[in-house]
Motif scaffolding. Sequence first.
Motif, PDB file in Angstrom:
ATOM      1  N   GLY A  70       0.848  -1.188   0.000  1.00  0.00           N
ATOM      2  CA  GLY A  70       0.000   0.000   0.000  1.00  0.00           C
ATOM      3  C   GLY A  70       0.875   1.226   0.000  1.00  0.00           C
ATOM      4  N   GLY A  71       0.258   2.371  -0.237  1.00  0.00           N
ATOM      5  CA  GLY A  71       1.008   3.618  -0.208  1.00  0.00           C
ATOM      6  C   GLY A  71       2.181   3.595  -1.170  1.00  0.00           C
ATOM      7  N   ARG A  72       3.308   4.069  -0.708  1.00  0.00           N
ATOM      8  CA  ARG A  72       4.470   4.215  -1.583  1.00  0.00           C
ATOM      9  C   ARG A  72       4.989   2.864  -2.076  1.00  0.00           C
ATOM     10  NH1 ARG A  72       9.680   8.157  -0.844  1.00  0.00           N
ATOM     11  NH2 ARG A  72      10.840   7.335  -2.609  1.00  0.00           N
ATOM     12  N   LEU A  74       3.411   0.281  -2.898  1.00  0.00           N
ATOM     13  CA  LEU A  74       2.614  -0.141  -4.055  1.00  0.00           C
ATOM     14  C   LEU A  74       2.892   0.764  -5.256  1.00  0.00           C
ATOM     15  CD1 LEU A  74       0.190  -2.103  -4.884  1.00  0.00           C
ATOM     16  CD2 LEU A  74      -1.239  -0.081  -4.577  1.00  0.00           C
ATOM     17  N   ALA A  75       2.924   2.065  -5.006  1.00  0.00           N
ATOM     18  CA  ALA A  75       3.106   3.015  -6.116  1.00  0.00           C
ATOM     19  C   ALA A  75       4.455   2.826  -6.797  1.00  0.00           C
ATOM     20  CB  ALA A  75       2.968   4.439  -5.591  1.00  0.00           C
ATOM     21  N   LEU A  99      -0.340  13.634 -10.540  1.00  0.00           N
ATOM     22  CA  LEU A  99      -0.785  12.758  -9.454  1.00  0.00           C
ATOM     23  C   LEU A  99      -0.050  11.416  -9.491  1.00  0.00           C
ATOM     24  CD1 LEU A  99      -4.652  13.363  -9.380  1.00  0.00           C
ATOM     25  CD2 LEU A  99      -2.985  13.967  -7.622  1.00  0.00           C
ATOM     26  N   GLY A 100       0.499  11.073 -10.648  1.00  0.00           N
ATOM     27  CA  GLY A 100       1.289   9.843 -10.722  1.00  0.00           C
ATOM     28  C   GLY A 100       2.501   9.875  -9.805  1.00  0.00           C
ATOM     29  N   PHE A 102       2.343  11.144  -6.799  1.00  0.00           N
ATOM     30  CA  PHE A 102       1.772  11.426  -5.471  1.00  0.00           C
ATOM     31  C   PHE A 102       2.627  10.868  -4.329  1.00  0.00           C
ATOM     32  CE2 PHE A 102      -0.739   9.895  -1.878  1.00  0.00           C
ATOM     33  CZ  PHE A 102      -1.321  11.070  -1.459  1.00  0.00           C
ATOM     34  N   ALA A 103       2.975   9.589  -4.437  1.00  0.00           N
ATOM     35  CA  ALA A 103       3.708   8.952  -3.333  1.00  0.00           C
ATOM     36  C   ALA A 103       5.211   8.907  -3.610  1.00  0.00           C
ATOM     37  CB  ALA A 103       3.177   7.538  -3.103  1.00  0.00           C
ATOM     38  N   GLN A 147       4.493   7.708 -13.254  1.00  0.00           N
ATOM     39  CA  GLN A 147       4.675   6.941 -12.015  1.00  0.00           C
ATOM     40  C   GLN A 147       5.619   5.760 -12.196  1.00  0.00           C
ATOM     41  OE1 GLN A 147       0.960   5.363 -10.578  1.00  0.00           O
ATOM     42  NE2 GLN A 147       1.943   4.038  -9.069  1.00  0.00           N
TER      43      GLN A 147
ATOM     44  N   ARG B 222      -5.630   4.235  -5.204  1.00  0.00           N
ATOM     45  CA  ARG B 222      -4.779   3.252  -4.530  1.00  0.00           C
ATOM     46  C   ARG B 222      -3.482   3.052  -5.300  1.00  0.00           C
ATOM     47  NH1 ARG B 222      -4.165  -1.408  -1.574  1.00  0.00           N
ATOM     48  NH2 ARG B 222      -3.238  -3.140  -2.714  1.00  0.00           N
ATOM     49  N   ILE B 224      -1.778   5.014  -7.172  1.00  0.00           N
ATOM     50  CA  ILE B 224      -0.753   6.062  -7.093  1.00  0.00           C
ATOM     51  C   ILE B 224      -0.252   6.238  -5.665  1.00  0.00           C
ATOM     52  CG2 ILE B 224      -1.630   7.312  -9.108  1.00  0.00           C
ATOM     53  CD1 ILE B 224      -2.778   9.384  -7.155  1.00  0.00           C
ATOM     54  N   GLY B 225      -0.759   5.429  -4.744  1.00  0.00           N
ATOM     55  CA  GLY B 225      -0.198   5.413  -3.400  1.00  0.00           C
ATOM     56  C   GLY B 225      -1.067   6.047  -2.330  1.00  0.00           C
ATOM     57  N   VAL B 226      -2.299   6.381  -2.659  1.00  0.00           N
ATOM     58  CA  VAL B 226      -3.195   6.949  -1.646  1.00  0.00           C
ATOM     59  C   VAL B 226      -3.733   5.824  -0.764  1.00  0.00           C
ATOM     60  CG1 VAL B 226      -5.345   8.223  -1.268  1.00  0.00           C
ATOM     61  CG2 VAL B 226      -3.867   8.826  -3.184  1.00  0.00           C
TER      62      VAL B 226
END
Lengths: 299, 331
Positions: A70-72, A74-75, A99-100, A102-103, A147, B222, B224-226
């Motif tokens: 999750g969060g970074r 996953l990104a 937004l790509g 974002f993390a 991303q 999700r 993109i990391g939210v």
Amino acid sequence: MIELRAADLGWSVAAPVLADVSAAAARATVTAVIGPNAAGKSTLLRSVLGAIRPLRGRVLVDGRDVSALGGRALAERIAWVPQRGMVATGLSAEEIVGLGRFALPPDRGAVRAALSAVGLDDRRAQPFRELSMGQQQRVLLARALAQHRPGGVLLLDEPTAALDLRWAPRVLSLLAALARDGATVLVALHDLAQVAAVADTVWLVADGRLTARGPCDEVLTPSILEQAFGVPFAMVDIPSPRVAVDGRGDRADPFSAGGATADGPGLRVPIALMPVATGRSWPAPGASPGSASRTIVPP
Amino acid sequence: MTRPAARIGPALAVLALLVAAAARILVARPLGGPLQVEWPDGILMDLRVRALAAGAIVGAALATSGVLLQAVLRNPLASPSILGVSAGAALGVMAALAIGHHLGASLVGADGGMVPACLGGGTVLVIVFGLGRIRGWLDPLGVLLVGVVVSSICGGLILLLQHLVPHGLRGDLVAWMAGTIRQGTETRALVTAGGIALVGAAWTALRGPALDALAFSDDEARAIGVQVGRVRTTAFLFAGVLAAAAVAIAGPIAFVGLLAPHLARMIVGERQRTLAVMSVVIGAAVVVGADVLAQCMSTEVGRIPAGVCTALLGGPLFIWLLRRNRREMVS
């Protein structure tokens, strides 16, 4: 790398959308997911994204259970391009592509490069809702490109559905190039010509199962496809007069617009046989078989 | 290309707030008397500053609550009023008043009933949030529909309470339900609600990019990391507490939570970070301005509540905005 180990996917244990899925998509390859409507292509992709937890079995990305990411974390591993949804946001194309990141650490260069890759440099300040469907789809692809990190996973759910004949091949070319650079690309497609052209491996989902997987020439056969889609298929040869040859001498990229070119071998592509009596006439809706009430003007 | 509204809009909004604030301090009209513009002294100054602070806090809190709900539900029609949060908070305060009256004790503290308001608003949020989900996923339209229904139920219960309480208390409850910015709002209530409004607005601005991402599907956010669940739950929590804080101070005030984000969106666009800041300014200006109007329109029998002004002026203004935006989108 993506692995599914004896995974049941869906929402109901009693009636999973896809049951007992075991497959792996290797790094630096393009894997196309095909199948009839509602066969479970999107469910499979969303499960690999971790948006749907497997009812049984495991879904792994780079050896890690994707549901736990999750969060970074996953990104950094997965970039996702959805089927176009009904989003009416007034954010600009550039803001959405941004937004790509974002993390991830901000990278204006990556955002601009991604917009450039999908041909939207001149639209970056335009509100998303004012773009055409095809342009919106390219913005969502650009967000994933901004991303994406080399070696990461790209999940794309029908990314060419709204694209025109110019941009669909370009996007597929982009995916092929990303795979050559080490990405694991898992893409749901409906157009079997596109699948034959871009995919190293094909996963065919139908009747609640992963019914076939393997190289294009093993899966894209009339008998296998007819069983899955319920319509007859035939193979046709499509000439490929200018095929760019990869510099390293491995798989040809049939969509590349630049680089060295040579005569290519062409593609063997399955096409569904249409219920057309004469080649110029289509039965009208509700008409009895064989009747032809509307004539298609030949080119 | 920058729209003219984006260039001068923020300055105009701040100017409107300053003008409304100055008017709230300087302008008054005694019941049945003429309009007076004067620098107040002593107790009058204290009362007017309290009213100004209360109006600004209520406006900011309702506007921020509206921004959060519209972002989380991906629906520009979402607001604390439409989702029933305001009605739930009002029901909580009215129930506390009625029960306290029956027991002969006050259940509404010096903070204006913050606890019962939060309980009422929070309960509604939990119900709406719980029933508006499908397969564990939030269904924005479902949430909105459940909110409308729950709001109606709360309205019915409020009417029931008004009929059950003694006649003397009934008048107070009806007046409170109209939405009034009281000059004598207690310091504790102002500090509590002000703190909630400040923290809520700051969180909304800081988490702006995450709220931007929620405009798309949960899967996209999700990817993109939210942390979608965490952001959404926190946003709902803040939206409920902010609306409850506003209701505890002034009673339910209509349209501000809907109108302020829409006006702000016309000026600064849809990035949640700037939208949150601009909505706070506009929300505060609208409520303080409505209170000034209420002060100027005093009658022989009493003052018109600020909530009446926001409803009577905010409703038509919102319809005009809606039609204007539709015309722009079509052309």
